[in-house]
Design a protein around this motif. Sequence first.
Motif, PDB file in Angstrom:
ATOM      1  N   GLU A  26       0.821  -1.210   0.000  1.00 46.52           N
ATOM      2  CA  GLU A  26       0.000   0.000   0.000  1.00 46.52           C
ATOM      3  C   GLU A  26       0.854   1.259   0.000  1.00 46.52           C
ATOM      4  OE1 GLU A  26      -2.673  -0.547   3.298  1.00 46.52           O
ATOM      5  OE2 GLU A  26      -3.790  -2.117   2.238  1.00 46.52           O
ATOM      6  N   GLY A  27       1.922   1.260   0.784  1.00 41.77           N
ATOM      7  CA  GLY A  27       2.801   2.419   0.822  1.00 41.77           C
ATOM      8  C   GLY A  27       3.510   2.647  -0.507  1.00 41.77           C
ATOM      9  N   ALA A  28       3.986   1.569  -1.107  1.00 44.52           N
ATOM     10  CA  ALA A  28       4.693   1.688  -2.386  1.00 44.52           C
ATOM     11  C   ALA A  28       3.760   2.189  -3.484  1.00 44.52           C
ATOM     12  CB  ALA A  28       5.298   0.340  -2.775  1.00 44.52           C
ATOM     13  N   THR A  29       2.586   1.598  -3.583  1.00 40.16           N
ATOM     14  CA  THR A  29       1.670   2.017  -4.647  1.00 40.16           C
ATOM     15  C   THR A  29       1.107   3.413  -4.374  1.00 40.16           C
ATOM     16  OG1 THR A  29      -0.136   0.754  -3.603  1.00 40.16           O
ATOM     17  CG2 THR A  29       1.053  -0.311  -5.415  1.00 40.16           C
ATOM     18  N   ARG A  30       0.903   3.747  -3.119  1.00 42.57           N
ATOM     19  CA  ARG A  30       0.431   5.097  -2.771  1.00 42.57           C
ATOM     20  C   ARG A  30       1.448   6.126  -3.257  1.00 42.57           C
ATOM     21  NH1 ARG A  30      -0.457   4.304   2.256  1.00 42.57           N
ATOM     22  NH2 ARG A  30       1.664   4.715   2.929  1.00 42.57           N
ATOM     23  N   ASN A  31       2.739   5.850  -3.049  1.00 40.84           N
ATOM     24  CA  ASN A  31       3.775   6.787  -3.488  1.00 40.84           C
ATOM     25  C   ASN A  31       3.891   6.833  -5.004  1.00 40.84           C
ATOM     26  OD1 ASN A  31       4.498   7.736  -0.953  1.00 40.84           O
ATOM     27  ND2 ASN A  31       5.895   6.045  -0.608  1.00 40.84           N
ATOM     28  N   LEU A  32       3.711   5.707  -5.680  1.00 39.29           N
ATOM     29  CA  LEU A  32       3.748   5.700  -7.142  1.00 39.29           C
ATOM     30  C   LEU A  32       2.598   6.532  -7.716  1.00 39.29           C
ATOM     31  CD1 LEU A  32       4.703   1.974  -7.721  1.00 39.29           C
ATOM     32  CD2 LEU A  32       6.103   3.971  -8.305  1.00 39.29           C
ATOM     33  N   VAL A  33       1.423   6.411  -7.116  1.00 36.41           N
ATOM     34  CA  VAL A  33       0.268   7.201  -7.555  1.00 36.41           C
ATOM     35  C   VAL A  33       0.517   8.680  -7.259  1.00 36.41           C
ATOM     36  CG1 VAL A  33      -2.180   7.675  -7.123  1.00 36.41           C
ATOM     37  CG2 VAL A  33      -1.389   5.307  -7.363  1.00 36.41           C
ATOM     38  N   LYS A  34       0.980   8.958  -6.056  1.00 37.06           N
ATOM     39  CA  LYS A  34       1.237  10.341  -5.631  1.00 37.06           C
ATOM     40  C   LYS A  34       2.245  11.024  -6.547  1.00 37.06           C
ATOM     41  CE  LYS A  34       3.191  12.876  -1.720  1.00 37.06           C
ATOM     42  NZ  LYS A  34       3.798  12.740  -0.401  1.00 37.06           N
ATOM     43  N   GLY A  36       2.742  10.364  -9.665  1.00 32.30           N
ATOM     44  CA  GLY A  36       2.298  10.348 -11.052  1.00 32.30           C
ATOM     45  C   GLY A  36       2.873   9.211 -11.883  1.00 32.30           C
ATOM     46  N   LYS A  37       3.430   8.199 -11.242  1.00 30.99           N
ATOM     47  CA  LYS A  37       4.029   7.069 -11.959  1.00 30.99           C
ATOM     48  C   LYS A  37       3.005   5.977 -12.260  1.00 30.99           C
ATOM     49  CE  LYS A  37       8.340   8.522 -11.432  1.00 30.99           C
ATOM     50  NZ  LYS A  37       9.200   8.914 -12.496  1.00 30.99           N
ATOM     51  N   MET A  38       1.843   6.060 -11.601  1.00 26.28           N
ATOM     52  CA  MET A  38       0.837   5.011 -11.723  1.00 26.28           C
ATOM     53  C   MET A  38      -0.536   5.588 -11.388  1.00 26.28           C
ATOM     54  SD  MET A  38       1.036   1.405  -9.600  1.00 26.28           S
ATOM     55  CE  MET A  38       2.492   0.777 -10.421  1.00 26.28           C
ATOM     56  N   THR A  39      -1.572   5.109 -12.065  1.00 31.66           N
ATOM     57  CA  THR A  39      -2.936   5.527 -11.726  1.00 31.66           C
ATOM     58  C   THR A  39      -3.441   4.676 -10.567  1.00 31.66           C
ATOM     59  OG1 THR A  39      -3.973   3.936 -13.213  1.00 31.66           O
ATOM     60  CG2 THR A  39      -3.407   6.110 -14.151  1.00 31.66           C
ATOM     61  N   ASP A  40      -4.541   5.093  -9.954  1.00 31.84           N
ATOM     62  CA  ASP A  40      -5.138   4.301  -8.873  1.00 31.84           C
ATOM     63  C   ASP A  40      -5.509   2.906  -9.358  1.00 31.84           C
ATOM     64  OD1 ASP A  40      -5.004   6.153  -6.740  1.00 31.84           O
ATOM     65  OD2 ASP A  40      -6.794   7.192  -7.477  1.00 31.84           O
ATOM     66  N   ALA A  41      -6.097   2.829 -10.552  1.00 27.50           N
ATOM     67  CA  ALA A  41      -6.511   1.532 -11.100  1.00 27.50           C
ATOM     68  C   ALA A  41      -5.303   0.623 -11.328  1.00 27.50           C
ATOM     69  CB  ALA A  41      -7.271   1.727 -12.408  1.00 27.50           C
ATOM     70  N   LYS A  42      -4.208   1.187 -11.837  1.00 25.73           N
ATOM     71  CA  LYS A  42      -3.001   0.387 -12.065  1.00 25.73           C
ATOM     72  C   LYS A  42      -2.379  -0.050 -10.742  1.00 25.73           C
ATOM     73  CE  LYS A  42      -1.686   1.850 -16.669  1.00 25.73           C
ATOM     74  NZ  LYS A  42      -0.674   2.445 -17.527  1.00 25.73           N
ATOM     75  N   ALA A  43      -2.493   0.789  -9.724  1.00 23.89           N
ATOM     76  CA  ALA A  43      -1.954   0.431  -8.406  1.00 23.89           C
ATOM     77  C   ALA A  43      -2.686  -0.780  -7.840  1.00 23.89           C
ATOM     78  CB  ALA A  43      -2.063   1.621  -7.452  1.00 23.89           C
ATOM     79  N   VAL A  44      -4.004  -0.787  -7.986  1.00 28.43           N
ATOM     80  CA  VAL A  44      -4.800  -1.932  -7.520  1.00 28.43           C
ATOM     81  C   VAL A  44      -4.412  -3.182  -8.302  1.00 28.43           C
ATOM     82  CG1 VAL A  44      -7.144  -2.886  -7.427  1.00 28.43           C
ATOM     83  CG2 VAL A  44      -6.727  -0.534  -6.704  1.00 28.43           C
ATOM     84  N   ARG A  45      -4.303  -3.052  -9.607  1.00 25.20           N
ATOM     85  CA  ARG A  45      -3.920  -4.187 -10.465  1.00 25.20           C
ATOM     86  C   ARG A  45      -2.510  -4.679 -10.139  1.00 25.20           C
ATOM     87  NH1 ARG A  45      -5.185  -8.421 -13.474  1.00 25.20           N
ATOM     88  NH2 ARG A  45      -4.089  -8.550 -15.430  1.00 25.20           N
ATOM     89  N   PHE A  46      -1.590  -3.766  -9.892  1.00 26.63           N
ATOM     90  CA  PHE A  46      -0.220  -4.111  -9.543  1.00 26.63           C
ATOM     91  C   PHE A  46      -0.192  -4.962  -8.272  1.00 26.63           C
ATOM     92  CE2 PHE A  46       3.840  -2.834  -7.424  1.00 26.63           C
ATOM     93  CZ  PHE A  46       4.718  -3.353  -8.355  1.00 26.63           C
ATOM     94  N   GLN A  47      -0.933  -4.533  -7.255  1.00 24.32           N
ATOM     95  CA  GLN A  47      -0.999  -5.306  -6.007  1.00 24.32           C
ATOM     96  C   GLN A  47      -1.602  -6.685  -6.253  1.00 24.32           C
ATOM     97  OE1 GLN A  47      -2.471  -3.604  -2.382  1.00 24.32           O
ATOM     98  NE2 GLN A  47      -1.702  -1.567  -2.896  1.00 24.32           N
TER      99      GLN A  47
END
Length: 118
Positions: A26-34, A36-47
């Motif tokens: 969650e921390g890693a994807t939150r920072n990627l979204v924050k 601009g490296k990843m969208t919220d949808a991609k963060a969920v898919r990545f996890q």
Amino acid sequence: MPLCDTLFRAAEAELYQIHFSQEILEGATRNLVKNGKMTDAKAVRFQEMLKMHFPEAMVEVPEQLVASMTKDNQGEILRVENGKIQGSILSKDIKAFQRFEQSFEQELEQAKTQKSQT
């Protein structure tokens, strides 16, 4: 995310064991979204993909370990030196990341070659 891809391929080739907690994901994807490296949808898919491809990697972090961690050491990663993973470098050092990635790619290719010859 070339370094990320390289590390996941190395884990998939069983060159090292990967471990992460839900909090880390969650921390890693939150920072990627924050950043601009990843969208919220991609963060969920990545996890979801990480959990599907590396189910054995999910771990529970003991409370006392979480309490002992400091912000100072959260940006450190391992480096490759003389063909072995050891030490650490700061994630802020982009040139060091590039050297690490190149060295790791070479180690990965050598390991794949050796594994295919056995």
